[in-house]
Design an enzyme around this catalytic site. Structure first.
Site, PDB file in Angstrom:
ATOM      1  N   VAL A 114       0.834  -1.203   0.000  1.00 57.96           N
ATOM      2  CA  VAL A 114       0.000   0.000   0.000  1.00 57.96           C
ATOM      3  C   VAL A 114       0.867   1.250   0.000  1.00 57.96           C
ATOM      4  CG1 VAL A 114      -1.840   1.243   1.178  1.00 57.96           C
ATOM      5  CG2 VAL A 114      -1.828  -1.256   1.189  1.00 57.96           C
ATOM      6  N   VAL A 173       9.005   4.280  13.690  1.00 58.95           N
ATOM      7  CA  VAL A 173       8.260   5.477  14.077  1.00 58.95           C
ATOM      8  C   VAL A 173       7.961   5.411  15.570  1.00 58.95           C
ATOM      9  CG1 VAL A 173       6.103   6.755  13.782  1.00 58.95           C
ATOM     10  CG2 VAL A 173       7.279   5.780  11.790  1.00 58.95           C
ATOM     11  N   GLU A 195     -43.485  12.731  10.426  1.00 57.93           N
ATOM     12  CA  GLU A 195     -42.415  12.235  11.285  1.00 57.93           C
ATOM     13  C   GLU A 195     -42.535  12.993  12.594  1.00 57.93           C
ATOM     14  OE1 GLU A 195     -38.736  12.823   9.246  1.00 57.93           O
ATOM     15  OE2 GLU A 195     -39.134  11.278   7.742  1.00 57.93           O
ATOM     16  N   TYR A 239      -8.115 -22.245  -0.089  1.00 60.92           N
ATOM     17  CA  TYR A 239      -7.677 -21.805  -1.412  1.00 60.92           C
ATOM     18  C   TYR A 239      -6.314 -22.413  -1.708  1.00 60.92           C
ATOM     19  CZ  TYR A 239      -4.853 -18.224   1.042  1.00 60.92           C
ATOM     20  OH  TYR A 239      -3.954 -17.571   1.858  1.00 60.92           O
ATOM     21  N   HIS A 274      -3.753 -16.249   9.967  1.00 55.87           N
ATOM     22  CA  HIS A 274      -4.382 -17.046   8.922  1.00 55.87           C
ATOM     23  C   HIS A 274      -3.359 -18.073   8.451  1.00 55.87           C
ATOM     24  CE1 HIS A 274      -5.776 -18.142   4.966  1.00 55.87           C
ATOM     25  NE2 HIS A 274      -4.876 -17.401   4.351  1.00 55.87           N
ATOM     26  N   ASP A 313     -27.977  12.870   0.330  1.00 57.03           N
ATOM     27  CA  ASP A 313     -29.214  13.645   0.259  1.00 57.03           C
ATOM     28  C   ASP A 313     -29.734  13.788   1.680  1.00 57.03           C
ATOM     29  OD1 ASP A 313     -30.014  10.975   0.592  1.00 57.03           O
ATOM     30  OD2 ASP A 313     -31.820  11.236  -0.622  1.00 57.03           O
ATOM     31  N   THR A 362      -4.746  -7.689  -2.927  1.00 53.62           N
ATOM     32  CA  THR A 362      -5.751  -7.686  -3.990  1.00 53.62           C
ATOM     33  C   THR A 362      -6.159  -6.274  -4.404  1.00 53.62           C
ATOM     34  OG1 THR A 362      -6.607  -9.816  -3.250  1.00 53.62           O
ATOM     35  CG2 THR A 362      -8.083  -8.457  -4.588  1.00 53.62           C
TER      36      THR A 362
END
Length: 812
Positions: free
Chosen positions: A14, A173, A640, A255, A224, A541, A355
Site C-alpha cells: 500500500v 516510528v 415524522e 484456497y 491465517h 441527500d 488484492t
C-alpha cells in the site's frame, strides 16, 4: 509542483503504491519510512500468498482489484513479472455453493469483469488436480491471478524513487508531532521528519501508529494459516512457478496456488487467532518476520484432510512448511481510508490486502492531490463512517473475529452481522417485542422488519411468495403491512435515521454554502436537498428543517454526513454541529387515516392548511412535546414525529391507543422499503453514491442553480448537459421473480447496467427494481433482462413514480 511534505509510514504494497501514484501526480516531497528492510519489510505484504480474486459484492472493491491487476500486469523488476495472470477458479461442492457462484458471476458481470460459469468437466480441464466427482461446477475469471507482492513493492519503489521519493528503511516510528490540530512531523529512532501530511500505511501495526494521534483504528490483526507442500508427483517437472488457475474451495474455507512442483494452501476454517497490534514484535525482535507466527499443525489437520479429498494427487505429498500469517480485518470487511477527523493532515490507508493495494494507492493519491477521488466510490471505505459504538474494542474484536469465520460463507444481503447484539434500541423496543417484531440490524439499531402480531392480516390478501433467495428474511406479513399502510394507517420506528442539529448565528449561511437547495427560509420550512463534493458528484441527500432562526435539524444518512459538516465549519465558532440521534427518537405515522389518529390528540392544527406538506412545527401529542414534520417516505399522508428518548415510550403508547381502534398497525422496514420504491424515493449509498451526480440519479429537482454559490456548483453546471446514464425504474410482471440488488441488467446478451434496490410492490402488484442504465435504454417501455442466478428475468422500463404521481395522497 513538488507538493506538500508527505511522510508515508509503511513501505508494503500500500505504501509503495501510494508513493508511486502520488509522485506520478507531481508530489515529490515524499518520504516513505519503514522499520524493516526493503522491499521485504516484514509486514503482511512480505508473506502474502498473492492470490488476487477480483469478484466481490462491492462494486468499489472489484474496481480496486481490477486496477491492481491492470497495474501489476504492466510492472516488472529486471524482467521478473509482478503478476502471473493464470486466472481464478472457484469450485462448488454443494448445490448451495453452485447457486452462490451464479450470484457471484452476476456481480462481476454487473461490474464489468469477464467471467464464465464452468461445468465440472471444464473445471478439471483447467485444473487437472481437482477430483471431478467432488464438484458441481465452477466460476472462472481469466484475469485473476497471482500478485508477487514483494516484487510489486520493489517495482513501485523504483518508479517513485526515480521521481525523487525518498525511502528510509530501518526507521521505526516513535511518535507523530502535532500543533494546533495538525500534524507537523514524524519522530523516528533515527531522527525527525517534517511533514504537512502523514499517511499511515502500517498494516497490522496501524492501530499502534494511529494511537499516536489519539485515533482509535477499528482493525484487528488475525492469524491465517498458509502451508506449502513438498513436490507432488503429478506436478513433476513443472518449471514455471504457476500454470494452473488459483483455486478456491470455499465450502471448506480453502484456497490453493501453484508453486512449481508443489502447492500453497490457505485456510480460514480454523479458530480465530487475534493478536493485539501492541503485541506484534518489531522487525529486530522477530526471529523470521513480525507478521509470521508459529504454524499450529493441529489447526491445519482438517484442511489437509479436505485437500487430499478435493485434490487426490496431494495424497502422495507432505506439508513441508507452514505459517500463521497476520492479516488485517475490519468490522465490515472494507478498508479504512481517509483523513482523521480530529487531526488534520493525518491520513490512513489501512486494512488493505494485496488484492486491492494498487487501486487504493491510486484512490488515495487522487484524494490527496485533487481533494476528491474521481476513479472510485469510496463511501464504503471512508474511515470516518463509524458510529462511536463501532470503535469500542470489544465490538471491534467480536466483529472482526466473526468476519474471519464468515470470510467464505454464503451470506444473504439482509443477514444480520450477529453478536454483539442488541447494541442500540429505541424507546419503543419493549412494545415492538410485545408485537412479535422480527428484528434486523441497522447501524447498530434493532429495527423491526415485520411484526408477527400482524399475521392474521395476511388472510384473504394477494401476497405472492417470492423465489427462495428473496424469501429469506421475508414474511407475507411484509405485504400485509404495506397494504394496510395504504388502506388505513401504520406506525413506523424511524429512530435509526441520523439526526444532526446545526445551530448558531451563522447556521443559515453555513448550510446555504453546503447544500444545493434553498434552506434559509421561514421557520418551519423543510427542504429536501443534496450535499455535493467539489467535483459536482453526490455526497448525500438530506432534509433540512428550520426549527428556529439559528437552529436547523438535518435528516442525514450517517456519520459521513456529520464528518462532512464538521470539516466545513467556519473557524470563528459561529456554527455548531452535533449528533442528536442518541437523545431523540422518531415515529412515522402514515396512511390515509393518519389525521384521524393525530388531530384528536393535540390542540395544534394538523389540517392540510395548518401544517402543509414539507413544513414542521412544535406541538404536544397528549402530554408529549414533539417536533412534527410533514414528510413521508412511504408516499402517504402523515408525519415524522420527534421527541426525546425519555418521552419516546409515552409517545408510542399515546399514538398506538389511537391507531388500534381505527384498524391501524405497527409496521416494519420490509413494508417501508416496498412503499418507498413504489413512490420512487432513492436511498443514498444504495441507489446513488459518490460516483453519481444529481441529474443522473433523478434528483436534479433538488438543485437550485439560481441561488448563491455552494460546494460543487461550478462543476455541476458543467455536468448538467452530459447525462449518459440514468437511475431507472423497472417493473417485473412475474411475482416470484423478485430480485435483491447488485444483479446485472442485459440488453440482449450485452451487460448494460446493474440493479440497486428492489422489492415487490404490494400496491401496484408488480416487482420493482431500480437500475443504472445507459440513457438510450432508460425510455419507458424498453424491455431489458435482469440476470438472477441462472435466470434472465424480463423487466420493463416504467414511468416513475409508480404510485400516486399527482401527489394527492401526500398533500391531502
Amino acid at each position: 509542483m513538488a507538493g506538500p511534505r508527505v511522510v508515508i509510514i509503511g513501505a508494503g504494497v500500500v505504501g509503495a503504491a501510494l508513493a508511486d501514484e502520488v509522485s506520478a501526480r507531481g508530489w515529490t516531497e515524499v518520504t516513505v519510512v519503514d522499520q524493516g528492510p526493503l522491499p521485504a519489510t516484514g509486514g503482511s505484504s512480505s508473506h502474502a500468498p498473492g492470490l488476487v480474486f477480483q469478484t466481490n459484492s462491492s462494486k468499489t472493491m472489484t474496481e480496486l482489484a481490477r486496477y491492481t491487476v491492470e497495474k501489476f500486469c504492466s510492472l516488472d523488476v529486471d524482467g521478473e513479472p509482478c503478476f502471473l495472470q493464470v486466472g481464478g477458479l472457484e469450485v462448488a461442492t454443494t448445490p448451495e455453493r453452485l447457486a452462490e457462484l451464479r450470484r457471484r458471476h452476476g456481480w462481476i458481470t454487473a461490474w464489468g469483469v469477464e467471467g464464465r460459469l464452468l461445468s465440472p468437466e471444464e473445471c478439471v480441464e483447467r485444473h487437472p488436480l481437482v477430483d471431478r466427482e467432488k464438484i458441481l461446477g465452477g466460476l472462472l475469471v481469466p484475469t485473476d491471478g497471482l500478485a508477487k507482492a514483494v516484487v510489486a513493492v520493489e517495482a513501485q519503489i523504483r518508479r517513485a524513487g526515480e521521481r525523487g521519493v525518498r525511502f528510509l528503511a530501518r526507521h521505526e516510528v516513535l511518535d507523530i508531532r502535532q500543533s494546533q490540530g495538525r500534524v507537523t512531523g514524524v519522530v523516528t529512532d533515527r531522527g525527525e521528519l517534517d511533514a504537512d501530511i502523514v499517511v499511515c500505511c502500517a498494516g497490522i501495526w496501524g492501530p499502534r501508529i494511529a494511537r499516536m494521534v489519539g485515533m482509535d483504528l477499528p482493525l484487528t490483526p488475525l492469524a491465517h494459516q498458509l502451508a506449502w507442500t513438498g513436490p507432488i508427483p503429478a506436478l513433476a517437472g513443472q518449471r514455471q512457478e504457476a500454470v494452473r488457475p488459483i483455486l478456491r474451495h470455499q465450502d471448506a474455507d480453502l484456497y490453493y496456488r501453484d508453486r512449481f512442483e508443489g502447492l500453497g494452501i490457505g485456510y480460514y476454517g480454523h479458530r480465530p487467532m487475534p493478536v493485539a497490534a501492541d503485541d506484534i514484535l518489531s522487525v529486530d525482535e522477530a526471529d523470521r518476520m513480525p507478521s509470521v507466527l508459529k504454524f499450529t499443525q493441529e489447526d491445519f489437520e482438517p484442511a489437509w484432510a479436505e485437500t487430499r479429498s478435493l485434490l487426490p494427487a496431494t495424497g502422495e505429498a507432505k506439508v513441508e512448511e507452514g505459517i500463521n500469517g497476520l492479516f488485517s480485518f475490519t468490522t465490515d470487511n472494507f478498508p479504512l481510508l481517509g483523513e482523521f477527523a480530529q487531526v488534520r493532515g493525518f491520513w490512513v490507508a489501512e486494512a488493505v490486502w494485496v488484492t486491492h493495494s494498487a487501486g487504493v494507492g491510486r484512490a488515495m493519491a487522487e484524494w490527496l492531490v485533487d481533494g476528491s477521488c474521481s476513479s472510485f466510490d469510496l463511501h464504503e471505505c471512508d474511515v470516518n463512517r463509524f458510529e462511536p459504538h463501532q470503535l469500542a474494542p470489544e465490538y471491534v474484536l467480536a466483529r472482526d473475529c466473526r468476519n474471519f469465520v464468515e470470510v467464505y460463507d454464503i451470506l444473504h444481503p439482509l443477514q444480520p452481522s450477529g453478536d454483539p447484539r442488541p447494541i442500540r434500541t429505541s424507546p419503543f423496543h419493549t412494545r415492538q417485542q410485545e408485537h412479535g417484531a422480527f428484528f434486523l440490524e441497522a447501524n447498530g439499531w434493532e429495527r423491526p422488519q415485520w411484526y408477527e402480531a400482524n399475521a392474521s392480516l395476511v388472510e384473504g390478501r394477494n401476497i405472492p411468495t417470492p423465489n427462495e433467495w428473496a424469501a429469506r428474511f421475508w414474511s407475507p406479513i411484509v405485504g400485509a403491512e404495506a397494504q394496510v399502510t395504504r388502506e388505513r394507517v401504520a406506525l413506523y420506528d424511524m429512530t435509526a435515521l441520523k439526526r444532526l442539529e446545526v445551530s448558531g448565528p451563522g447556521a443559515a449561511d453555513f448550510l446555504e454554502r453546503l447544500v444545493t437547495g434553498k434552506v434559509a427560509k421561514s421557520v418551519g420550512s423543510v427542504t429536501y436537498t443534496l450535499l455535493l463534493d467539489h467535483d459536482g458528484s453526490l455526497r448525500s441527500d438530506v432534509t433540512v428543517a428550520r426549527l428556529a432562526p439559528g437552529r436547523f435539524q438535518v435528516g442525514a444518512n450517517g456519520n459521513l454526513d456529520l464528518d462532512w459538516f464538521t470539516r466545513h465549519l467556519p473557524a470563528d465558532g459561529s456554527v455548531q454541529v452535533r449528533d442528536i440521534t442518541p437523545g431523540t427518537c422518531c415515529v412515522g405515522l402514515w396512511g390515509p387515516l393518519a389525521r384521524e389518529v393525530l388531530q384528536p390528540l393535540t390542540e395544534a392544527d394538523f389540517s392540510s392548511e395548518g401544517l402543509k406538506y414539507f413544513r414542521a412545527k412544535h406541538a404536544y401529542i397528549g402530554s408529549v412535546p414533539v417536533t412534527a414534520m410533514r414528510l413521508s417516505y412511504v408516499g402517504e399522508l402523515g408525519w415524522e414525529l420527534y421527541t426525546t428518548v425519555d418521552q419516546g415510550l409515552k409517545l408510542w403508547d399515546t399514538l398506538w391507543a389511537a391507531v388500534e381502534p381505527l384498524g391501524g398497525i405497527v409496521a416494519g422496514r420490509g413494508a417501508f422499503n416496498s412503499l418507498r420504491l413504489e413512490k420512487g424515493y432513492r436511498s443514498f449509498g444504495t441507489d446513488m453514491t459518490y460516483e453519481h451526480d444529481p441529474y443522473e440519479a433523478g434528483v436534479g429537482f433538488a438543485v437550485r442553480l439560481d441561488k448563491g454559490d455552494f460546494v460543487g456548483k461550478a462543476a455541476l453546471e458543467r455536468r448538467k448537459t452530459d447525462v449518459r446514464r440514468k437511475l431507472t425504474c423497472l417493473t417485473i410482471d412475474d411475482p416470484r421473480s423478485v430480485v435483491m440488488g447488485k444483479e446485472p441488467v442485459y440488453d440482449g446478451d450485452r451487460p448494460v447496467g446493474y440493479v440497486t434496490s428492489a422489492a415487490y410492490g404490494y400496491t401496484i402488484g408488480k416487482g420493482i427494481a431500480y437500475a443504472w442504465l445507459p440513457t438510450e435504454l432508460a425510455e419507458p417501455g424498453t424491455t431489458v433482462h435482469i440476470g438472477y442466478f441462472d435466470q434472465r428475468v424480463e423487466a420493463v422500463v416504467a414511468e416513475e413514480p409508480l404510485f400516486d404521481p399527482a401527489m394527492s395522497r401526500l398533500r391531502g
